[in-house]
Design an enzyme around this catalytic site. Structure first.
Site: not given
Ligand code: UD1
Ligand code: UDP
Length: 356
Positions: A203
């Site tokens: 991601h």
């Molecule tokens: C965010 C964090 C990242 C973290 C990740 C965990 C920032 C800059 N990044 O990244 O550090 O590792 O969360 O998962 O804060 N979207 C949906 N549904 C949702 C959420 C997001 O469709 O519930 C889609 C939207 O198109 C959105 C994109 O995902 O634009 C990215 O979401 P965003 O929260 O901006 O960043 P993440 O990539 O999730």
């Molecule tokens: N995780 C989850 N379901 C998923 C993918 C990840 O519960 O489908 C959990 C994972 O086990 C870990 C956390 O989400 O505890 C990690 O979050 P993510 O990878 O979104 O973010 P990051 O750790 O890179 O910030």
């Protein structure tokens, strides 16, 4: 004490669950959800599973550009802090919700406590790195999961308020694994045998916003010839559609799963491939070999211990490492003793509580 905890993204619900359990026993907590993540599988499922109280406030900010998303959070968080007048504000990790929480609180002269402080990738192209650097600079209490994190902060001149407490995600894994193994039916639902599949998550912006990187990862997963389970982050789902990419047949895309199902998928995988920070650590705790789909990691101890290998996004490197990576020896004991949450609350009491 009265604490406002700011969360908004998946890994923050997981981290906050640990501290919140301890905090709520003895103190007042207001859980503020920014709304950064909002899909059922990215948010609600964790509140249901983790015994995390429902958010007291949800700002419903949703997805937007960095500036718009962070700006809307700032405005909303400030209003809540002015109303609630907490003794301190807890922030978690490195997302835009972390940054907004730190900024809003610091401008109101409220003590800021950062859980998972001091992590660095030394790559400023990552939005998370900018969030970490700013959040740490503004924090009064810095709860570090690793000695490396403490050293990173010292190098930036931050030594006051720094506490090495271990990793709250380890606390939660220890607390949740028996329940996960008792209740999860994910292996049956997906028709998987333990040890007979690979688990992948992707991601990071650096991997999803580049067609070349995402295509390389997919080609690498396909080239293994093994069954790969890939719970798809919504960001990656959009990227695949946008770039017109589709995985090989044995790469099975599924919806993101809840934490308990994820633990069971991780524990029974032959090997894990990921660009997630949390998943790298969980692989290590569970003793599952991990390949990290990046060129650097904040969790350098997992690499030094020989249980995590940085493979980047080249299909050849990925496929070769899947064939040949077999960590030697016992799984390492890293990142604390499973009592980080208790230590954090004790330190909050000692520092913030003494001002009351
Ligand atoms: C965010 C964090 C990242 C973290 C990740 C965990 C920032 C800059 N990044 O990244 O550090 O590792 O969360 O998962 O804060 N979207 C949906 N549904 C949702 C959420 C997001 O469709 O519930 C889609 C939207 O198109 C959105 C994109 O995902 O634009 C990215 O979401 P965003 O929260 O901006 O960043 P993440 O990539 O999730
Ligand atoms: N995780 C989850 N379901 C998923 C993918 C990840 O519960 O489908 C959990 C994972 O086990 C870990 C956390 O989400 O505890 C990690 O979050 P993510 O990878 O979104 O973010 P990051 O750790 O890179 O910030």
């Amino acid at each position: 004490m009265k604490i406002v905890s700011v969360v908004g993204a998946r890994p923050q619900f997981i981290k906050a669950a640990v501290v919140s359990r301890v905090l709520r026993g003895q103190h007042q907590e207001r859980l503020l959800h920014t709304g950064q993540h909002y899909d059922y599988e990215m948010s609600e499922v964790f509140f249901r599973e983790l015994d995390l109280p429902r958010p007291d406030i949800n700002l419903g900010v949703g997805s937007a550009s960095h500036a718009r998303q962070t700006g809307e959070m700032l405005i909303g968080i400030e209003q809540v802090l002015l109303r609630e007048k907490p003794d301190g504000v807890l922030i978690y990790g490195d997302t835009n919700s972390t940054l907004a929480g730190a900024l809003a609180a610091a401008k109101l002269n409220l003590p800021v406590a950062h859980v998972e402080a001091g992590l660095r990738s030394f790559n400023r192209a990552m939005p998370e790195e900018i969030n970490r650097v700013v959040a740490d600079r503004l924090s009064d209490l810095l709860f570090c999961p690793t000695r490396t994190a403490v050293e990173n902060l010292a190098r930036e001149g931050i030594t006051a308020g720094v506490h090495l407490v271990g990793d709250v995600m380890y606390d939660l894994l220890l607390q949740s694994l028996p329940l996960a193994e008792r209740t999860s039916t994910i292996l049956e639902r997906l028709g998987l045998q333990p040890g007979a599949y690979l688990l992948a998550t992707v991601h990071r912006a650096g991997n999803t916003d580049s067609r070349e990187n995402l295509a390389g990862i997919l080609a690498g997963l396909g080239a293994t010839g093994e069954t790969v389970i890939l719970p798809l982050h919504p960001r990656t789902r959009h990227a695949l559609a946008g770039w017109g990419l589709a995985p090989a047949e044995k790469v099975r895309l599924i919806e993101p799963v809840g934490y308990l199902d994820m633990l069971v998928l991780e524990k029974n995988a032959r090997l894990i491939l990921t660009d997630s920070g949390g998943v790298q650590k969980e692989a290590c705790w569970l003793g599952i070999p991990c390949l990290t789909l990046r060129e650097e990691t904040e969790w350098v101890e997992t690499v030094e211990a020989g249980w995590n290998l940085l493979v980047g996004t080249s299909a050849e490197r990925i496929a070769e490492a899947v064939r040949g990576f077999y960590p030697q020896g016992e799984k390492p004991a890293l990142f604390g003793d499973g009592r980080a949450g208790e230590q954090i609350v004790r330190i909050l009491e000692d520092t913030l509580g003494s001002h009351l």
